[in-house]
Design a protein around this motif. Structure first.
Motif, mmCIF file in Angstrom:
data_model
loop_
_atom_site.group_PDB
_atom_site.id
_atom_site.type_symbol
_atom_site.label_atom_id
_atom_site.label_comp_id
_atom_site.label_asym_id
_atom_site.label_seq_id
_atom_site.Cartn_x
_atom_site.Cartn_y
_atom_site.Cartn_z
ATOM 1 N N THR A 88 0.907 -1.184 -0.014
ATOM 2 C CA THR A 88 -0.010 0.091 0.092
ATOM 3 C C THR A 88 0.884 1.288 0.017
ATOM 4 N N PHE A 97 6.508 8.668 6.255
ATOM 5 C CA PHE A 97 8.120 8.545 5.986
ATOM 6 C C PHE A 97 8.764 8.158 7.434
ATOM 7 N N GLY A 99 12.003 6.594 7.477
ATOM 8 C CA GLY A 99 13.361 6.545 7.583
ATOM 9 C C GLY A 99 13.963 7.865 7.757
ATOM 10 N N GLY A 103 16.719 5.891 1.376
ATOM 11 C CA GLY A 103 17.303 4.516 1.314
ATOM 12 C C GLY A 103 16.745 3.765 2.411
ATOM 13 N N GLU A 104 16.833 4.289 3.869
ATOM 14 C CA GLU A 104 16.669 3.714 4.917
ATOM 15 C C GLU A 104 14.981 3.413 4.798
ATOM 16 N N ASP A 105 14.408 4.423 4.187
ATOM 17 C CA ASP A 105 12.737 4.292 4.180
ATOM 18 C C ASP A 105 12.352 3.364 3.236
ATOM 19 N N ILE A 106 13.065 3.219 2.015
ATOM 20 C CA ILE A 106 12.698 2.205 1.116
ATOM 21 C C ILE A 106 12.921 0.681 1.681
ATOM 22 N N PHE A 108 12.874 -0.202 4.886
ATOM 23 C CA PHE A 108 11.706 -0.480 5.981
ATOM 24 C C PHE A 108 11.048 -1.814 6.036
ATOM 25 N N SER A 109 10.777 -2.165 5.001
ATOM 26 C CA SER A 109 9.906 -3.718 5.037
ATOM 27 C C SER A 109 10.901 -4.905 5.195
ATOM 28 N N VAL A 124 17.479 -2.390 -2.393
ATOM 29 C CA VAL A 124 17.120 -0.870 -2.353
ATOM 30 C C VAL A 124 17.491 -0.291 -3.687
ATOM 31 N N GLY A 156 9.523 1.913 -1.675
ATOM 32 C CA GLY A 156 9.443 1.146 -0.450
ATOM 33 C C GLY A 156 8.354 0.133 -0.601
ATOM 34 N N ASP A 160 9.126 -5.028 -1.839
ATOM 35 C CA ASP A 160 8.488 -6.066 -1.227
ATOM 36 C C ASP A 160 8.159 -7.336 -2.064
#
Lengths: 591, 277
Positions: A88, A97, A99, A103-106, A108-109, A124, A156, A160
């Motif tokens: 989603t 957001f 992260g 990069g960190e945010d992408i 996350f999962s 990433v 992000g 997945d």
């Protein structure tokens, strides 16, 4: 026949706190690889439908379900354990957001799946490449533009490898041009990944700009239409529930052309018109815009609006005179505004447009005194305002923030609106009288004794406008007055502002909504990169593609329609369209 | 208002892992708290000044915090003197009067020396703690907390809070401006009662808009699988380098040295009055 990926059968959902079900008797099948648009006005249940898909309902928002929902042939068991996962992208990319860097945010999962760091870095990179976000992986969210943030959010979710991607109002926070790119990007993702795509959005035309397989229209929790775009855009059902059809369809119908699904009106690119129809449109446009061009302005009170701003200068004292204003942030030394000059005359309704970060809001903050200009002067009614305090300015110029929740500070409506008068020490009898008058103007009289919490978003917005109006300002400045509103609420707010304008209040709108500009403001002031780059009539702005692009406005589909029908000067068509619009709206819609 | 939080720079201190910096900060604070040995505290101060220089943090970036701490320090010192003017005499067992003030109040070398030690402790600990906050990226800090066995949900909550401090500060500013426009005065000109009322009118929308945001974030996090497994990995985690091991060794040595002073001095205090230097 192949199995549906998503299947609702007689699905009904009622939130625990509500009396009536939000979704009623939904039966819907979505197949693998389809690209679906779910449309509907606010409160139609479209977001609730999205929450059922990603599992927020019923696991985080409990309620009663009857009927059945199967995803990948299985019943969802928890937000995490969906047999087939649904990725989603939420509406407000800013707030989600998590992260510290893109990069960190992408990642996350993947972090939550305990993927090793090496693997994460690789994936990433790959996801970022897919959405063209590789250039800013180390940037912090504050340094990203709205469009960039959305790319990061998309990456992000893509990382997945979810087979179903759900976009919840992806265009709401974006300016029209960025929104156009976002729609194109979703289209590319659909092609590259083969994912099933579900887009929830009320801005039909902006999504239908690219290919969509099916549009599902919700109203009052029920599916009222489920058909390909070609059929949907000509359906009269849309008008009834307050969804806006694409401008070019409305224009064609006004011209007396009957648009049929067979002429592929779903997208302007696919639209086919007979020569006779093209001729009809040409004649109509010509007839309506024959001088004297009076229709467009007949609903307005002030004559200023028809004339270019320069002509008025000799006749009138400007209400607001911005002279060579510049502003530089102390901390960073970056210039947010450079040498801006313009005059605002009594009775105008003018739009300030431009991309996010172009300096529009900074200008508003200078006018109301939240920030102090580093160069130039701002005069009100011929008087230099530099010595005026913020409260003193507020008695002349009202300012309404974008988010009403950031302004409202009292639990009861009456007290909320009365605040500005009470702190100024007015006697209670006068306070009561003025508050009641202003609530009446704002159509809120019925709610005098109500708590704020019982109001809808649009009503709250009106409360904040009342907050400003109660001080009797000559000018009212609104920051993105219609952001996140569907067509009906948007029309309500704008009609209300147009009425205020008729009562003599000068209105300055800060916006990147092209339709709003086109239909309500006669004059547009364009900002780009901290400079004022144009100041002219709106229809001129919108028929100049280069300028429209500078303002981060999308060129309107009327422009393309004009080209299609061989109308050389798109202005003529836009003017013709506007005149019809003016006539429609004086019929007394709204409050 | 100056924002107080992570400042990205390229320095050797920034390159250390958050865990190392946390251990160093805790170890140094403990070490400086255990003992009142002036020589040892001076050593710690020297260490933190060197660290500060290496970190490339500018003094001007700390102005607001330093002013606040200085005020606190002064208040603390005055309070100690008012409530326990003879505490130094009690500790060091001698009395060298410098200046008679009145009643029970007199200035003694012992009291001055004791308060000097208290003050020096501030100078030893505060810079180290500040450097830790300013040079540690919140995300990386969370992963560090997690490495030292703090549950990842708590670790993440801490880093998320650090991440949102600037956001909350920005909303506060915007809301307070909007309220000022309505005439709410929170400046020094207004009476105390009016100011308290004014602050409340700002907090109301701030709290409510923050609550909205919290719900949104927690949904967003859950949709992306936060809390799904018992453990998680960290994108911004960094492996320990030889510098990290070196700094941790120094930290442990400091604690050891601090304990050693206890033995050498036969207590927490170094007494220059009975064994003159």
């Amino acid at each position: 026949m192949n199995e549906p990926l998503i299947e609702f059968s007689n699905f009904t959902f009622k939130y625990r706190a509500q009396k009536k079900p939000t979704l009623t008797d939904i039966s819907l099948r979505i197949f693998k690889g389809e690209k679906i648009l779910i449309a509907g006005p606010s409160g139609s249940g479209k977001s609730t439908l999205g929450s059922c898909l990603n599992g927020l309902i019923p696991f985080n928002n409990p309620g009663t379900i009857t009927g059945e929902l199967l995803i990948g042939g299985k019943k969802p068991e928890s937000v995490f354990s969906l047999g087939v996962s649904v990725g989603t992208v939420l509406q407000d990319t800013d707030a989600q957001f998590v992260g510290l860097s893109s990069g960190e945010d992408i990642a996350f999962s993947l972090e939550n799946l305990a993927v090793t760091q090496n693997e994460m870095k690789k994936r990433v990179q790959k996801a970022a490449k897919l959405v063209e976000a590789s250039g800013y992986l180390t940037h912090s969210p504050q340094r990203l533009s709205g469009g960039q943030k959305q790319r990061v959010s998309m990456a992000g979710v893509l990382i997945d490898n979810a087979p179903i991607l759900l976009f919840d109002e992806p265009l709401a926070a974006l300016d029209p041009l960025t929104g156009k790119y976002a729609t194109a990007l979703i289209d590319e993702i659909a092609r590259d990944t083969g994912c099933t795509i579900i887009i929830i959005e009320h801005r039909l035309e902006d999504v239908l700009w690219k290919h969509i397989d099916r549009v599902i229209v919700l109203d009052n929790g029920r599916i009222i239409a489920d058909a390909p775009p070609d059929e949907i855009v000509v359906s009269e059902k849309l008008d009834k529930i307050g969804l806006r059809r694409p401008l070019y369809v409305t224009a064609l119908e006004r011209a007396g052309v009957s648009v049929m699904p067979g002429s592929n009106p779903g997208r302007i690119e696919t639209l086919r018109l007979s020569n006779g129809d093209k001729e009809k449109l040409r004649l109509w446009a010509k007839a309506v815009t024959q001088p004297p061009f009076e229709n467009a302005s007949k609903s307005e009170t002030s004559k200023n609006k028809e004339e270019p701003p320069e002509k008025e200068a000799q006749e009138n004292t400007p209400l607001l005179d911005i002279k060579n204003v510049g502003f530089t942030y102390d901390e960073t030394g970056t210039a947010a505004l450079r040498d801006v000059s313009f005059k605002l005359y009594p009775g105008e309704m003018t739009a300030i447009v431009g991309a996010n970060g172009a300096g529009k809001s900074t200008l508003a903050k200078l006018i109301v005194g939240f920030e102090t200009e580093s160069a130039g002067t701002i005069c009100y009614n011929g008087e230099d305002m530099s010595d005026f305090t913020i409260p003193e300015r507020a008695e002349r110029i009202g300012y309404v923030m974008q988010n009403p929740n950031q302004m409202i500070c009292k639990p009861m409506i009456f007290d909320e609106v009365a605040l500005g008068l009470r702190v100024r020490g007015f006697p209670e009898s006068e306070v009561a009288e003025r508050v009641e008058r202003v609530l009446d103007v704002c159509g809120l009289s019925r709610f005098v004794k109500w708590p704020i919490s019982a109001l809808s978003y649009g009503q709250k917005k009106r409360v904040t406008i009342a907050d400003a109006l109660v001080l009797n300002p000559q000018i009212i400045i609104l920051d993105e007055p219609t952001a996140g509103q569907d067509y009906k609420h948007y029309t309500d707010i704008m009609e209300f502002l147009a009425q205020l304008n008729c009562r003599g209040v000068t209105v300055l709108l800060i916006t990147h909504d092209m339709h709003l500009c086109l239909e309500y403001a006669k004059r547009a002031i364009v900002f780009s990169d901290g400079r004022l780059v144009a100041d002219r009539q709106t229809y001129e702005l919108l028929s100049d593609p280069a300028l429209a692009k500078k303002a981060s406005l999308r060129e309107t589909s009327l422009y393309e329609l004009a080209r299609l029908c061989g109308i050389d000067d798109a202005k003529v068509l836009i003017k013709a369209y506007l005149s019809g619009f003016g006539a429609d709206n004086t019929a007394g819609r709204g409050i | 208002m100056a924002l107080f939080g992570y400042i990205p720079r390229n320095s050797q201190v920034h390159r250390l892992t958050g865990a190392t910096k946390l251990i160093f900060t805790l170890a140094l604070s403990i070490a400086a708290m255990i003992t009142f040995d002036t020589r040892f505290i001076a050593f710690v101060i020297a260490l933190s000044i060197i660290l500060f220089a290496i970190s490339k943090v500018r003094l001007s970036e700390l102005k607001a915090v330093l002013v606040f701490i200085t005020i606190f320090l002064v208040i603390n010192n005055v309070a100690i003197f008012l409530f326990a003017p003879e505490h130094g005499v009690m500790i060091y067992g001698t009395r060298h009067e410098l200046l008679r003030i009145s009643g029970r109040y007199a200035l003694t070398y012992e009291q001055l020396f004791y308060q000097l030690n208290v003050t020096l402790k501030y100078f030893a600990i505060v810079p180290v703690a500040l450097i830790f906050f300013l040079t540690t990226e919140p995300g990386e800090f969370a992963s560090s907390l997690n490495t030292i066995k703090v549950h990842y949900k708590i670790a993440f909550a801490v880093s998320l809070a650090m991440r949102y401090i600037p956001d909350v500060q920005r909303s506060f500013r915007e809301i307070s401006q909007a309220q000022q426009a309505r005439g709410v005065d929170i400046s020094k000109k207004a009476s105390l009662k009016a100011r308290v009322g004014g602050i409340l009118t700002i907090l109301f929308p701030l709290v409510f808009s923050s609550l909205d945001k919290i719900e949104m974030i927690s949904n967003a996090m859950e949709l992306r699988g936060f809390g799904r497994l018992k453990r998680r990995t960290w994108y911004s985690a960094r492996a320990f380098s030889k510098w990290d091991f070196a700094v941790i060794t120094v930290s442990l040595l400091c604690v050891g040295l601090s304990v050693l002073t206890l033995i050498v001095n036969g207590g927490r205090f170094y007494n220059p009055f009975t064994n003159p230097f």
